[in-house]
Design a protein around this motif. Sequence first.
Motif, mmCIF file in Angstrom:
data_model
loop_
_atom_site.group_PDB
_atom_site.id
_atom_site.type_symbol
_atom_site.label_atom_id
_atom_site.label_comp_id
_atom_site.label_asym_id
_atom_site.label_seq_id
_atom_site.Cartn_x
_atom_site.Cartn_y
_atom_site.Cartn_z
ATOM 1 N N ILE A 102 9.369 16.121 1.014
ATOM 2 C CA ILE A 102 9.563 15.369 2.237
ATOM 3 C C ILE A 102 10.236 14.029 1.979
ATOM 4 O O ILE A 102 10.641 13.359 2.899
ATOM 5 C CB ILE A 102 8.208 15.150 2.927
ATOM 6 C CG1 ILE A 102 8.389 14.984 4.413
ATOM 7 C CG2 ILE A 102 7.450 13.984 2.332
ATOM 8 C CD1 ILE A 102 7.123 15.131 5.182
ATOM 9 N N ALA A 103 10.353 13.668 0.723
ATOM 10 C CA ALA A 103 11.061 12.434 0.392
ATOM 11 C C ALA A 103 12.491 12.799 0.003
ATOM 12 O O ALA A 103 13.367 12.819 0.849
ATOM 13 C CB ALA A 103 10.350 11.701 -0.722
ATOM 14 N N VAL B 203 14.448 12.151 3.756
ATOM 15 C CA VAL B 203 14.083 11.727 5.105
ATOM 16 C C VAL B 203 14.095 10.207 5.133
ATOM 17 O O VAL B 203 13.451 9.567 4.313
ATOM 18 C CB VAL B 203 12.692 12.253 5.495
ATOM 19 C CG1 VAL B 203 12.279 11.698 6.849
ATOM 20 C CG2 VAL B 203 12.696 13.763 5.521
ATOM 21 N N ILE C 181 13.675 6.552 7.361
ATOM 22 C CA ILE C 181 13.187 5.849 8.545
ATOM 23 C C ILE C 181 13.918 4.523 8.566
ATOM 24 O O ILE C 181 13.864 3.770 7.607
ATOM 25 C CB ILE C 181 11.674 5.600 8.461
ATOM 26 C CG1 ILE C 181 10.940 6.873 8.047
ATOM 27 C CG2 ILE C 181 11.133 5.057 9.760
ATOM 28 C CD1 ILE C 181 11.023 7.983 9.033
ATOM 29 N N SER D 109 7.697 10.446 12.833
ATOM 30 C CA SER D 109 7.118 9.420 11.965
ATOM 31 C C SER D 109 6.404 8.388 12.822
ATOM 32 O O SER D 109 6.990 7.835 13.745
ATOM 33 C CB SER D 109 8.214 8.711 11.159
ATOM 34 O OG SER D 109 8.951 9.621 10.385
ATOM 35 N N TRP E 44 4.530 4.718 12.494
ATOM 36 C CA TRP E 44 4.446 3.645 11.502
ATOM 37 C C TRP E 44 4.248 2.290 12.155
ATOM 38 O O TRP E 44 4.503 2.111 13.344
ATOM 39 C CB TRP E 44 5.688 3.625 10.610
ATOM 40 C CG TRP E 44 7.025 3.555 11.297
ATOM 41 C CD1 TRP E 44 7.804 4.616 11.665
ATOM 42 C CD2 TRP E 44 7.763 2.382 11.668
ATOM 43 N NE1 TRP E 44 8.967 4.181 12.254
ATOM 44 C CE2 TRP E 44 8.984 2.811 12.264
ATOM 45 C CE3 TRP E 44 7.530 1.015 11.567
ATOM 46 C CZ2 TRP E 44 9.947 1.912 12.743
ATOM 47 C CZ3 TRP E 44 8.492 0.121 12.042
ATOM 48 C CH2 TRP E 44 9.675 0.591 12.624
ATOM 49 N N GLN F 201 7.847 -0.966 6.226
ATOM 50 C CA GLN F 201 7.099 -0.055 7.081
ATOM 51 C C GLN F 201 6.130 0.764 6.244
ATOM 52 O O GLN F 201 6.415 1.067 5.086
ATOM 53 C CB GLN F 201 8.060 0.943 7.761
ATOM 54 C CG GLN F 201 9.327 0.366 8.309
ATOM 55 C CD GLN F 201 10.451 1.391 8.309
ATOM 56 O OE1 GLN F 201 11.156 1.572 7.331
ATOM 57 N NE2 GLN F 201 10.623 2.045 9.437
ATOM 58 N N GLU G 7 3.982 10.914 8.340
ATOM 59 C CA GLU G 7 5.017 11.861 8.737
ATOM 60 C C GLU G 7 4.344 13.149 9.189
ATOM 61 O O GLU G 7 3.417 13.636 8.535
ATOM 62 C CB GLU G 7 5.912 12.132 7.519
ATOM 63 C CG GLU G 7 7.194 12.837 7.807
ATOM 64 C CD GLU G 7 8.247 11.888 8.350
ATOM 65 O OE1 GLU G 7 8.030 10.668 8.339
ATOM 66 O OE2 GLU G 7 9.279 12.408 8.806
ATOM 67 N N VAL H 11 2.372 13.727 5.594
ATOM 68 C CA VAL H 11 2.466 12.866 4.422
ATOM 69 C C VAL H 11 2.360 11.404 4.839
ATOM 70 O O VAL H 11 2.833 11.006 5.909
ATOM 71 C CB VAL H 11 3.806 13.147 3.703
ATOM 72 C CG1 VAL H 11 4.639 11.930 3.530
ATOM 73 C CG2 VAL H 11 3.581 13.776 2.355
ATOM 74 N N TRP I 164 3.464 7.540 3.865
ATOM 75 C CA TRP I 164 4.650 7.031 3.188
ATOM 76 C C TRP I 164 4.795 5.536 3.420
ATOM 77 O O TRP I 164 4.125 4.949 4.262
ATOM 78 C CB TRP I 164 5.905 7.759 3.687
ATOM 79 C CG TRP I 164 6.116 7.676 5.175
ATOM 80 C CD1 TRP I 164 5.720 8.591 6.097
ATOM 81 C CD2 TRP I 164 6.731 6.605 5.923
ATOM 82 N NE1 TRP I 164 6.051 8.167 7.361
ATOM 83 C CE2 TRP I 164 6.676 6.949 7.292
ATOM 84 C CE3 TRP I 164 7.326 5.393 5.567
ATOM 85 C CZ2 TRP I 164 7.184 6.138 8.297
ATOM 86 C CZ3 TRP I 164 7.834 4.580 6.566
ATOM 87 C CH2 TRP I 164 7.762 4.961 7.915
ATOM 88 N N GLU J 250 8.205 2.374 3.088
ATOM 89 C CA GLU J 250 9.651 2.235 2.924
ATOM 90 C C GLU J 250 10.044 0.784 3.139
ATOM 91 O O GLU J 250 9.379 0.043 3.867
ATOM 92 C CB GLU J 250 10.375 3.140 3.934
ATOM 93 C CG GLU J 250 11.875 3.213 3.722
ATOM 94 C CD GLU J 250 12.562 4.075 4.783
ATOM 95 O OE1 GLU J 250 12.372 5.300 4.779
ATOM 96 O OE2 GLU J 250 13.282 3.509 5.620
ATOM 97 N N ILE K 85 12.017 7.525 2.756
ATOM 98 C CA ILE K 85 10.574 7.344 2.669
ATOM 99 C C ILE K 85 10.071 7.696 1.271
ATOM 100 O O ILE K 85 10.630 8.541 0.582
ATOM 101 C CB ILE K 85 9.828 8.182 3.716
ATOM 102 C CG1 ILE K 85 10.047 9.683 3.490
ATOM 103 C CG2 ILE K 85 10.227 7.777 5.117
ATOM 104 C CD1 ILE K 85 9.149 10.551 4.348
ATOM 105 N N VAL K 86 9.004 7.015 0.892
ATOM 106 C CA VAL K 86 8.374 7.254 -0.404
ATOM 107 C C VAL K 86 6.909 7.588 -0.154
ATOM 108 O O VAL K 86 6.228 6.876 0.584
ATOM 109 C CB VAL K 86 8.459 5.998 -1.291
ATOM 110 C CG1 VAL K 86 7.771 6.238 -2.619
ATOM 111 C CG2 VAL K 86 9.903 5.593 -1.491
ATOM 112 N N PRO K 87 6.426 8.686 -0.712
ATOM 113 C CA PRO K 87 5.017 9.020 -0.504
ATOM 114 C C PRO K 87 4.102 7.863 -0.901
ATOM 115 O O PRO K 87 4.300 7.237 -1.943
ATOM 116 C CB PRO K 87 4.818 10.233 -1.419
ATOM 117 C CG PRO K 87 6.164 10.854 -1.504
ATOM 118 C CD PRO K 87 7.133 9.690 -1.496
#
Lengths: 214, 313
Positions: free
Chosen positions: A105-106, A198, A200, B123, B125, B142, B146, B157, B159, B161, B169-171
């Motif tokens: 998902i990233a 993805v 944002i 998303s 956030w 942010q 997700e 998930v 995330w 960012e 996005i980063v987990p």
Amino acid sequence: MRRCSQVRALLILMSAVALGGAGCGQLAAPSHVHAGLAAASRAPDPTRTGPDLPQAPARPVRPVAAHRAIEFAQRMLASAIVPPGSRALVRLRNPHIADPGLLQIACNPFEDVTEWWVVPGSPGRVAAFLNAHVPHGMTVGVRDGHGTIHRAPGPEFESDLTAGMHLHGALDFTFAAVGRKTKLRVDAVDVPVGAFCVGIGYGQGTGPSPTPTK
Amino acid sequence: MRATPVNCDGKIIDALTVPHGEGMPLAAVDHQRTTPVLKAMESPRLHWIIPRCGKPIPGLGFGVGVRQHGSADPEEIPATGQVNSANWSGFQSTGDSYTSVQAGWNVPAIVATCGSSCDSYSSAWVGLGPPCCAATSDLLIQDGTESDNVNGANSYVAWYEMYPYQPDIVPFPNITVNRGDSVDVVISNGGSDTALFSMADTSNGDAYGFSQAYPSSYTLATNALWIMERPLVNNNQDYARLADFNVIDWVGAYATDSQGTEAPVGNWKRDFDYMYSCGNTELLAETGDISGDDDFPVDWEGFPTGGLEAAPC
């Protein structure tokens, strides 16, 4: 080192609730780290310079492209110049470091290869050495989403050849002070063109309304 | 000496555990679960535990279940304007400068909007950054969750960012969310070019926070944002289809301004964003009225029917 001042600022914040206490560059390695250390088979060559980085094809990601991305990351890793006296630690058996379920998902795919070193001197000195020994074909900084390279808070090098071939190609260094030595983690990361990510971002307008037609 | 993270019940959280059994994290953050997009900007950092027992960390303005209202807490004021956005629905502050934003919600369970033949994303956030639809290059920080449907399968998930420095996005480290989970999220300006991210999944007990530095060449915008977004996909070139999340109820939506006053969203000057397809042809998500000063819903209305839309409109 700017990074240290940021940690200090955070420590001040944390000390108010007695959660802090570590000093700059004093992030202690966990005790279980030592159990996993192994003698290095490859000693660093402080005089080595990085090779020219290969160009990857700009096309949708396929297994072959992903394989080349791994090779690209490995070459970047090999190009890192570590201080004299550094001793290599353990290597990852598997160059893929992340949970695929999360990474899907990233960015998918991306590649990360990692190695660890024990280096004489403090994290600050190690960082200064790294910043003074930028591998050939790389630039100090991190490339943002618009392609601009920014001077990063810590030693990070961006591949000069990233644009058009890789969304990201970088060397990242992480430190932990252990006595008078520094444990150094080096990550070479690569997100090839065609990887699915993805994003944002900013709120954006809806544009002009369509012209009414009769 | 390293801080020892503990839960409210005193349980020690081992943030140093490497989930995949390989490698050794050198800092107190699990690098193995982060992406290279993040990793290229990570620095050694400390972590702290979100004070879920109502023990806020000074400066973060955070305490789940314990709201610290400033003495100058204003009365509720109406939203002043509607902003039509191609990708945002929710509230954005106007005026003032903020240092921290927080909210809670249940991770929306989604249904496939068009079967297995197409993917859809959503998303939720909170953030500090520029409002819609400013022409800017300022930093937007942010963190959120997700709820996506990809290849016919739903995925959820957490995330964070920092856009545009980190455009994908980063987990979120050490946080695993599932549909329906209750999450509390805080984002703060840490000063000295540092952002502070915190998240707690109160359904499964996961909680984590960390700081992240960004280059000094960026200016952090300071509007408070509570947003439901349809993300960008295809290398940030297209607006995704908006996943059918039905409705998301934001609770405990607060912001702290630069004077240190913490107040609910309803007490700050703000606009509400409505998400429309390009050209305002279809309403995609609608922001509802605020109740109790700090709660509001966002309703899903459509995805749009035309599928992906090129970004920007």
